[in-house]
Design a protein around this motif. Sequence first.
Motif, PDB file in Angstrom:
ATOM      1  N   ALA A  90       0.827  -1.209   0.000  1.00  0.00           N
ATOM      2  CA  ALA A  90       0.000   0.000   0.000  1.00  0.00           C
ATOM      3  C   ALA A  90       0.865   1.263   0.000  1.00  0.00           C
ATOM      4  N   LEU A  91       1.956   1.257   0.777  1.00  0.00           N
ATOM      5  CA  LEU A  91       2.823   2.439   0.837  1.00  0.00           C
ATOM      6  C   LEU A  91       3.424   2.741  -0.534  1.00  0.00           C
ATOM      7  N   MET A  92       3.874   1.666  -1.215  1.00  0.00           N
ATOM      8  CA  MET A  92       4.521   1.861  -2.515  1.00  0.00           C
ATOM      9  C   MET A  92       3.523   2.336  -3.568  1.00  0.00           C
ATOM     10  N   ALA A  93       2.335   1.711  -3.605  1.00  0.00           N
ATOM     11  CA  ALA A  93       1.329   2.097  -4.606  1.00  0.00           C
ATOM     12  C   ALA A  93       0.954   3.569  -4.404  1.00  0.00           C
ATOM     13  N   ILE A 127      23.699  29.884   4.029  1.00  0.00           N
ATOM     14  CA  ILE A 127      22.985  29.573   2.781  1.00  0.00           C
ATOM     15  C   ILE A 127      21.510  29.919   3.034  1.00  0.00           C
ATOM     16  N   PRO A 128      20.877  30.708   2.140  1.00  0.00           N
ATOM     17  CA  PRO A 128      19.491  31.097   2.402  1.00  0.00           C
ATOM     18  C   PRO A 128      18.570  29.876   2.528  1.00  0.00           C
ATOM     19  N   ILE A 129      17.763  29.891   3.585  1.00  0.00           N
ATOM     20  CA  ILE A 129      16.892  28.749   3.857  1.00  0.00           C
ATOM     21  C   ILE A 129      15.896  28.519   2.724  1.00  0.00           C
ATOM     22  N   GLU A 130      15.563  29.600   1.991  1.00  0.00           N
ATOM     23  CA  GLU A 130      14.600  29.492   0.880  1.00  0.00           C
ATOM     24  C   GLU A 130      15.088  28.499  -0.165  1.00  0.00           C
ATOM     25  N   GLY A 131      16.418  28.286  -0.217  1.00  0.00           N
ATOM     26  CA  GLY A 131      16.981  27.354  -1.192  1.00  0.00           C
ATOM     27  C   GLY A 131      16.418  25.952  -1.039  1.00  0.00           C
ATOM     28  N   LEU A 132      15.912  25.692   0.156  1.00  0.00           N
ATOM     29  CA  LEU A 132      15.324  24.381   0.447  1.00  0.00           C
ATOM     30  C   LEU A 132      14.208  24.045  -0.546  1.00  0.00           C
ATOM     31  N   ALA A 133      13.554  25.103  -1.038  1.00  0.00           N
ATOM     32  CA  ALA A 133      12.454  24.906  -1.973  1.00  0.00           C
ATOM     33  C   ALA A 133      12.897  24.098  -3.186  1.00  0.00           C
ATOM     34  N   LEU A 134      14.184  24.214  -3.530  1.00  0.00           N
ATOM     35  CA  LEU A 134      14.669  23.510  -4.719  1.00  0.00           C
ATOM     36  C   LEU A 134      14.677  22.002  -4.537  1.00  0.00           C
ATOM     37  N   ILE A 135      14.903  21.567  -3.317  1.00  0.00           N
ATOM     38  CA  ILE A 135      15.128  20.124  -3.139  1.00  0.00           C
ATOM     39  C   ILE A 135      13.982  19.406  -2.432  1.00  0.00           C
ATOM     40  N   LEU A 136      12.991  20.181  -1.953  1.00  0.00           N
ATOM     41  CA  LEU A 136      11.912  19.525  -1.201  1.00  0.00           C
ATOM     42  C   LEU A 136      11.138  18.506  -2.029  1.00  0.00           C
ATOM     43  N   GLY A 137      10.937  18.851  -3.310  1.00  0.00           N
ATOM     44  CA  GLY A 137      10.106  17.990  -4.148  1.00  0.00           C
ATOM     45  C   GLY A 137      10.669  16.590  -4.303  1.00  0.00           C
ATOM     46  N   ILE A 138      11.998  16.469  -4.211  1.00  0.00           N
ATOM     47  CA  ILE A 138      12.598  15.156  -4.445  1.00  0.00           C
ATOM     48  C   ILE A 138      13.022  14.515  -3.125  1.00  0.00           C
ATOM     49  N   ASP A 139      12.582  15.121  -2.030  1.00  0.00           N
ATOM     50  CA  ASP A 139      13.084  14.647  -0.737  1.00  0.00           C
ATOM     51  C   ASP A 139      12.642  13.225  -0.396  1.00  0.00           C
ATOM     52  N   ARG A 140      11.400  12.883  -0.703  1.00  0.00           N
ATOM     53  CA  ARG A 140      10.884  11.585  -0.247  1.00  0.00           C
ATOM     54  C   ARG A 140      11.705  10.383  -0.751  1.00  0.00           C
ATOM     55  N   ASP A 166       1.221   9.438  -5.781  1.00  0.00           N
ATOM     56  CA  ASP A 166       1.509  10.792  -5.274  1.00  0.00           C
ATOM     57  C   ASP A 166       2.571  11.495  -6.101  1.00  0.00           C
ATOM     58  N   TYR A 167       3.520  10.716  -6.609  1.00  0.00           N
ATOM     59  CA  TYR A 167       4.637  11.323  -7.325  1.00  0.00           C
ATOM     60  C   TYR A 167       4.404  11.453  -8.824  1.00  0.00           C
ATOM     61  N   SER A 168       3.229  10.989  -9.276  1.00  0.00           N
ATOM     62  CA  SER A 168       3.021  10.868 -10.713  1.00  0.00           C
ATOM     63  C   SER A 168       3.220  12.190 -11.457  1.00  0.00           C
ATOM     64  N   GLY A 169       2.872  13.328 -10.828  1.00  0.00           N
ATOM     65  CA  GLY A 169       2.949  14.584 -11.575  1.00  0.00           C
ATOM     66  C   GLY A 169       4.319  15.244 -11.512  1.00  0.00           C
ATOM     67  N   ASP A 170       5.253  14.601 -10.848  1.00  0.00           N
ATOM     68  CA  ASP A 170       6.500  15.301 -10.565  1.00  0.00           C
ATOM     69  C   ASP A 170       7.690  14.867 -11.410  1.00  0.00           C
ATOM     70  N   ALA A 171       7.407  14.374 -12.629  1.00  0.00           N
ATOM     71  CA  ALA A 171       8.508  13.858 -13.447  1.00  0.00           C
ATOM     72  C   ALA A 171       9.558  14.950 -13.725  1.00  0.00           C
ATOM     73  N   GLY A 172       9.106  16.186 -13.875  1.00  0.00           N
ATOM     74  CA  GLY A 172      10.013  17.310 -14.160  1.00  0.00           C
ATOM     75  C   GLY A 172      11.068  17.473 -13.079  1.00  0.00           C
ATOM     76  N   ILE A 173      10.646  17.268 -11.839  1.00  0.00           N
ATOM     77  CA  ILE A 173      11.566  17.418 -10.709  1.00  0.00           C
ATOM     78  C   ILE A 173      12.725  16.434 -10.847  1.00  0.00           C
ATOM     79  N   PHE A 174      12.387  15.207 -11.247  1.00  0.00           N
ATOM     80  CA  PHE A 174      13.418  14.174 -11.332  1.00  0.00           C
ATOM     81  C   PHE A 174      14.479  14.528 -12.359  1.00  0.00           C
ATOM     82  N   SER A 175      14.021  15.055 -13.531  1.00  0.00           N
ATOM     83  CA  SER A 175      15.036  15.321 -14.541  1.00  0.00           C
ATOM     84  C   SER A 175      15.907  16.516 -14.127  1.00  0.00           C
ATOM     85  N   ALA A 176      15.283  17.557 -13.563  1.00  0.00           N
ATOM     86  CA  ALA A 176      16.082  18.733 -13.201  1.00  0.00           C
ATOM     87  C   ALA A 176      17.034  18.446 -12.047  1.00  0.00           C
TER      88      ALA A 176
END
Length: 433
Positions: free
Chosen positions: A221-224, A386-399, A229-239
């Motif tokens: 169930a966790l994997m499915a 390092i500005p904390i706002e930079g975190l926004a760049l990596i949050l999407g791929i954190d999981r 949940d990640y289906s829309g985030d393909a762009g994040i992976f490539s960048a």
Amino acid sequence: MNRREAHRNRIPLYAKILLGMGFGLGFGFLAMALHWEGFVHNWVAPFGAIFMRLLKLIAVPLVLVSLILGVVNLKDIRNLSRIGLKTILIYVCTTIIAVSIGLTMVSLIKPGRVFPKDKQTEFMEHFQQTVAEREAQMQQVQVESPLQFVVDMVPDNIFQALGDNSKMLQIIFFALLFGVALIVVGPSKTPSIVRFFQQLNLVLLKIIDFIMAFAPVGVFALMAALIVDYSGDAGIFSALGMYALTVVLALAVIIFLVYPLIMRCFGGRTLKQFFHAVFPVQMLAFSTSSSAATLPLTMERTRKHLGVSEEVADFVLPVGVTINMDGTSCYQAVAAVFLAQVLGLDLTFGQMLLILATATLSSIGTPGIPGGSIVMLMIVLDSVGIPIEGLALILGIDRPLDMVRTMVNVTGDMTVACVVDKANKEKSAGPEA
Ligand code: ASP
């Protein structure tokens, strides 16, 4: 054992968990292709949530009871300080090695230099709100005095600490205090308290067996749900591909080079035995992203499959699950330097050392839960400007990266348990014994 039971037991746990993961991933992709996202969300994901709740449910009582028993089993304070000091020293050493590997890899690969600039603005806008929420969380943990983190380790109300899974360090403190008091009073004067905890431990272990029987379904169930949940985030992976690759490579070096080397030199177990024992634990850590939730299985495999004595496992593992996070600290180092590279900040050698120190310390305070290190990462970023706002760049791929670093965290705990166990057995077999 009857025949049905024997048949069921023939499929080892790791195979059941792997099957659960494989089917879960397959089902997730199928659900996306057939647009069953709603079905997965409503009817599949809850089983993953139930599994996570069960694991978290058992984590606090397990840490409390096994640590008290761990201390009582050490029998005297001299043993406790010997094993305790050794354990903490080795934990800190492995963490420093892990951060150094992270720093070296990110400095060699330089993933921040190839990050597309247009994506930078896009991610910043997208995750602005999440960063603001995390910042609010950080305000709460922001220390007024450098010693605040030590103050926070001491509970002022044990029942409140027991009611909050993120207060694991306070629970550890209480368990150590209680165990030490029991030894000093002398177990012969408190046989019923010691017996109570021993019997409670047996019951907890049985509950863990029940929960593990549910593991394949929970992992499925966790994997499915994760895939959907990640289906829309393909762009994040490539960048962020190069960044993710750097994190994974650094973590792979720790798992496939550092731990095996430590095991060969100081662990006293063959690599085959070691990998056979850790594999199911790694799979569960990967699926749950929580080393605290994985603790029951970590303890069981370390005792049964690595032959670590109960006195060592009961002490080293509950402490390690909270303070030893090699994967997390390595990841924090890579993330911090990556963000500096993207934002065009050149870090000096002194700043690198500061990252080494803050990543090591902050991983000690990181709770073993999914995404536990994000708030702590802010402290690392803050320390070198390092500005904390930079975190926004990596949050999407954190999981996905969290899943891999949690695997490293649990493997590190098991490795150190073997090292302490070997040293302890040698000491007992030595001339002093
Ligand atoms: N999820 C990690 C763990 O449980 C902590 C983290 O790195 O976020 O070990």
